[in-house]
Write a protein that holds these residues in place. Structure first.
Motif, PDB file in Angstrom:
ATOM      1  N   LEU A 268       0.715  -1.440   0.022  1.00 12.00           N
ATOM      2  CA  LEU A 268       0.201  -0.073  -0.117  1.00 12.00           C
ATOM      3  C   LEU A 268       0.866   1.230   0.057  1.00 12.00           C
ATOM      4  CD1 LEU A 268      -3.130   0.930   0.138  1.00 12.00           C
ATOM      5  CD2 LEU A 268      -2.494   1.297   2.651  1.00 12.00           C
ATOM      6  N   THR A 269       1.863   1.278   0.854  1.00 13.28           N
ATOM      7  CA  THR A 269       2.834   2.456   0.994  1.00 13.28           C
ATOM      8  C   THR A 269       3.417   2.592  -0.363  1.00 13.28           C
ATOM      9  OG1 THR A 269       4.486   1.102   2.058  1.00 13.28           O
ATOM     10  CG2 THR A 269       2.788   2.235   3.415  1.00 13.28           C
ATOM     11  N   GLN A 270       3.968   1.595  -0.940  1.00  9.94           N
ATOM     12  CA  GLN A 270       4.714   1.671  -2.357  1.00  9.94           C
ATOM     13  C   GLN A 270       3.733   1.988  -3.383  1.00  9.94           C
ATOM     14  OE1 GLN A 270       7.775   1.715  -1.081  1.00  9.94           O
ATOM     15  NE2 GLN A 270       8.171   0.498  -3.097  1.00  9.94           N
ATOM     16  N   ALA A 271       2.461   1.915  -3.493  1.00  9.78           N
ATOM     17  CA  ALA A 271       1.648   2.250  -4.504  1.00  9.78           C
ATOM     18  C   ALA A 271       1.252   3.719  -4.174  1.00  9.78           C
ATOM     19  CB  ALA A 271       0.276   1.421  -4.372  1.00  9.78           C
ATOM     20  N   ALA A 272       1.253   4.182  -2.629  1.00 16.04           N
ATOM     21  CA  ALA A 272       1.126   5.775  -2.443  1.00 16.04           C
ATOM     22  C   ALA A 272       2.304   6.380  -2.957  1.00 16.04           C
ATOM     23  CB  ALA A 272       0.943   5.554  -1.095  1.00 16.04           C
ATOM     24  N   ARG A 273       3.464   5.705  -2.951  1.00 13.77           N
ATOM     25  CA  ARG A 273       4.640   6.478  -3.304  1.00 13.77           C
ATOM     26  C   ARG A 273       4.518   7.127  -4.895  1.00 13.77           C
ATOM     27  NH1 ARG A 273       7.697   3.165   0.191  1.00 13.77           N
ATOM     28  NH2 ARG A 273       8.970   4.372   1.795  1.00 13.77           N
ATOM     29  N   LYS A 274       3.882   6.158  -5.634  1.00 10.33           N
ATOM     30  CA  LYS A 274       3.730   6.410  -7.064  1.00 10.33           C
ATOM     31  C   LYS A 274       2.959   7.747  -7.272  1.00 10.33           C
ATOM     32  CE  LYS A 274       0.927   4.744 -11.198  1.00 10.33           C
ATOM     33  NZ  LYS A 274       0.336   3.975 -11.651  1.00 10.33           N
ATOM     34  N   TYR A 275       1.981   7.922  -6.374  1.00 11.45           N
ATOM     35  CA  TYR A 275       1.138   9.135  -6.528  1.00 11.45           C
ATOM     36  C   TYR A 275       1.498  10.278  -5.347  1.00 11.45           C
ATOM     37  CZ  TYR A 275      -2.035   6.279  -9.194  1.00 11.45           C
ATOM     38  OH  TYR A 275      -2.528   5.419 -10.151  1.00 11.45           O
ATOM     39  N   CYS A 276       2.430  10.163  -4.818  1.00 10.66           N
ATOM     40  CA  CYS A 276       3.039  11.109  -3.872  1.00 10.66           C
ATOM     41  C   CYS A 276       4.443  10.792  -3.915  1.00 10.66           C
ATOM     42  CB  CYS A 276       2.483  11.398  -2.438  1.00 10.66           C
ATOM     43  SG  CYS A 276       3.054  12.858  -1.496  1.00 10.66           S
ATOM     44  N   PRO A 277       5.247  11.405  -4.629  1.00  8.99           N
ATOM     45  CA  PRO A 277       6.735  10.817  -4.893  1.00  8.99           C
ATOM     46  C   PRO A 277       7.664  11.633  -3.966  1.00  8.99           C
ATOM     47  CG  PRO A 277       6.217  11.952  -6.580  1.00  8.99           C
ATOM     48  CD  PRO A 277       4.919  11.788  -6.071  1.00  8.99           C
ATOM     49  N   HIS A 278       7.131  12.524  -3.271  1.00  6.31           N
ATOM     50  CA  HIS A 278       8.160  13.439  -2.311  1.00  6.31           C
ATOM     51  C   HIS A 278       7.946  13.215  -0.849  1.00  6.31           C
ATOM     52  CE1 HIS A 278       4.647  16.121  -1.506  1.00  6.31           C
ATOM     53  NE2 HIS A 278       4.493  16.170  -2.732  1.00  6.31           N
ATOM     54  N   HIS A 279       8.656  13.680  -0.060  1.00  6.63           N
ATOM     55  CA  HIS A 279       8.651  14.042   1.569  1.00  6.63           C
ATOM     56  C   HIS A 279       7.411  14.556   1.881  1.00  6.63           C
ATOM     57  CE1 HIS A 279       9.830  13.282   5.641  1.00  6.63           C
ATOM     58  NE2 HIS A 279      10.860  12.549   5.350  1.00  6.63           N
ATOM     59  N   ILE A 280       6.799  14.378   3.191  1.00  8.51           N
ATOM     60  CA  ILE A 280       5.999  15.183   3.640  1.00  8.51           C
ATOM     61  C   ILE A 280       6.466  16.611   4.138  1.00  8.51           C
ATOM     62  CG2 ILE A 280       6.457  14.139   6.049  1.00  8.51           C
ATOM     63  CD1 ILE A 280       2.957  15.200   4.874  1.00  8.51           C
ATOM     64  N   SER A 281       7.754  16.527   4.479  1.00  4.22           N
ATOM     65  CA  SER A 281       8.283  17.871   5.088  1.00  4.22           C
ATOM     66  C   SER A 281       9.686  18.235   4.846  1.00  4.22           C
ATOM     67  CB  SER A 281       8.030  17.648   6.814  1.00  4.22           C
ATOM     68  OG  SER A 281       8.265  18.973   7.419  1.00  4.22           O
ATOM     69  N   HIS A 282      10.077  19.755   5.154  1.00  9.32           N
ATOM     70  CA  HIS A 282      11.356  19.951   5.393  1.00  9.32           C
ATOM     71  C   HIS A 282      11.352  20.903   6.370  1.00  9.32           C
ATOM     72  CE1 HIS A 282      10.416  23.526   2.987  1.00  9.32           C
ATOM     73  NE2 HIS A 282       9.723  22.737   2.233  1.00  9.32           N
ATOM     74  N   TYR A 283      12.737  21.440   6.935  1.00  2.00           N
ATOM     75  CA  TYR A 283      12.920  22.414   7.781  1.00  2.00           C
ATOM     76  C   TYR A 283      12.926  23.662   7.079  1.00  2.00           C
ATOM     77  CZ  TYR A 283      14.755  18.447  10.595  1.00  2.00           C
ATOM     78  OH  TYR A 283      14.729  17.300  11.346  1.00  2.00           O
ATOM     79  N   LEU A 284      12.344  24.735   7.728  1.00  3.11           N
ATOM     80  CA  LEU A 284      12.203  26.154   7.104  1.00  3.11           C
ATOM     81  C   LEU A 284      12.800  27.031   8.327  1.00  3.11           C
ATOM     82  CD1 LEU A 284      10.498  27.174   4.842  1.00  3.11           C
ATOM     83  CD2 LEU A 284       8.533  27.840   6.729  1.00  3.11           C
ATOM     84  N   GLY A 285      13.243  28.129   7.542  1.00  2.85           N
ATOM     85  CA  GLY A 285      13.805  29.241   8.306  1.00  2.85           C
ATOM     86  C   GLY A 285      14.458  30.308   7.522  1.00  2.85           C
TER      87      GLY A 285
END
Length: 362
Positions: A268-285
């Motif tokens: 399921l997570t591998q299939a999800a990666r196809k439709y969302c190929p990027h990370h959820i987050s990055h640091y900001l400043g």
């Protein structure tokens, strides 16, 4: 400490160059402006560095990532190479320590980031109101830039993504030169810089003012995932953990919509990666992808600011997806301050509920 001295090397005053490029502070002016202990002419760099060839000195310099090539070459020839030839440690890397300091924001830094977020949020509101079928991506970019600057921002924080229709499925689309037609969505990923600190927002909205049913279903799926991930932004939880949760949630949403089928667990997570190929987050400043050497596997701490930006991207040539969803790309992104308790969404003034967006554009 009394035994620490800061020396700043600056270009000398030059009336001819200042006529073209603007005034220079010179050594005297720089001393008054900055509060350092001593200032020298930049041409004295070689002789200044020579004193640090001693084995008793520790030289902090990130030599493997030169920012200013000519300056780097001079430092290397004057200081680093002689130290290496005499068997002395060349340098110690300072970048990681600086990034650790930048991870945790002071109250003053947070004030600037909150202001940047407020400016950009209002700019998004005005850009949504300005939208209409047949508008160009370039016009939307221009309106957003205008509103940010009129709100007090110094500039946009990075080249924005303004992607209509299937172009939203190109994650770093920055051509921004096409027309957005009636019935299409536009994905806008943009932020502004305010006194050296930035924000980062993504919103997706219907150019005609109302979501079609497939657009609404997919949008609500992304928004639901984002809200759950926002609640996880707490001390001792890592961004990588939130990313894993995001993939599971996206997979479940895609199953409910009939976009992926008969998949569980790791599949399921591998299939999800196809439709969302990027990370959820990055640091900001001070930068958009700030402190890039800091691991996203580390536990979050109060004072950190991160993004939360799930997305679902279904290309128009994806024959495995139901036809009504093809060509739709959606991302929703907010900036979040980690606190001792509940997370604080700095970009909360930027509308993202379906009803809010449709009412705004009515």
């Amino acid at each position: 400490p009394a035994n620490h001295r800061a020396t700043l090397l600056v270009p000398e005053r030059n009336p001819d160059r200042e006529l073209w490029d603007g005034p220079r502070s010179g050594t005297d002016g720089a001393l008054q402006l900055t509060g350092v202990d001593k200032t020298l002419n930049i041409d004295d760099l070689g002789s200044f560095l020579a004193q640090f060839r001693s084995p008793d000195c520790t030289v902090w310099f990130d030599q493997h990532r030169p920012v200013h090539r000519a300056l780097h070459d001079k430092i290397h020839a004057t200081l680093i190479q002689p130290r290496t030839q005499h068997g002395k440690p060349a340098t110690q890397q300072v970048g990681r320590f600086v990034q650790q300091l930048r991870l945790i924001k002071s109250p003053s830094e947070l004030g600037l980031m909150e202001r940047a977020a407020d400016i950009a949020a209002q700019a998004f509101v005005e850009t949504m109101r300005f939208s209409f079928p047949g508008v160009s991506e370039a016009q939307l970019q221009g309106r957003l830039d205008f509103e940010c600057r009129m709100g007090g921002a110094d500039m946009l924080a990075y080249p924005p993504v303004v992607a209509g229709a299937n172009r939203a499925n190109t994650l770093h689309y920055i051509s921004n030169n096409q027309v957005i037609n009636s019935g299409e969505l536009v994905l806008v990923d943009a932020g502004c810089e305010y006194h050296g600190y930035v924000c980062d927002i993504t919103r997706t909205w219907p150019i005609s003012g109302r979501f079609t049913e497939p657009q609404r279903q997919l949008y609500e799926a992304v928004l639901s995932v984002q809200k759950t991930c926002l609640r996880l932004c707490r001390p001792e939880i890592s961004l990588d953990h939130i990313y894993t949760v995001m993939l599971t949630l996206i997979g479940e949403q895609l199953q409910q919509l009939g976009i992926i089928r008969d998949t569980q667990g790791y599949g399921l997570t591998q299939a999800a990666r196809k439709y969302c190929p990027h990370h959820i987050s990055h640091y900001l400043g001070m930068d958009v992808h700030d402190t890039p050497d800091m691991s996203r596997a580390s536990a979050l701490q109060p004072g950190m600011v991160v993004t939360v930006e799930p997305g679902i991207y279904i290309r128009e040539d994806d024959v495995s997806a139901p036809p009504e969803f093809r060509g739709i790309g959606i991302r929703v992104e907010d900036d979040v301050l980690i606190t001792e308790g509940d997370p604080e969404v700095l970009t909360r003034r930027c509308p993202k509920e379906v009803a809010e967006i449709e009412e705004l554009m009515a």
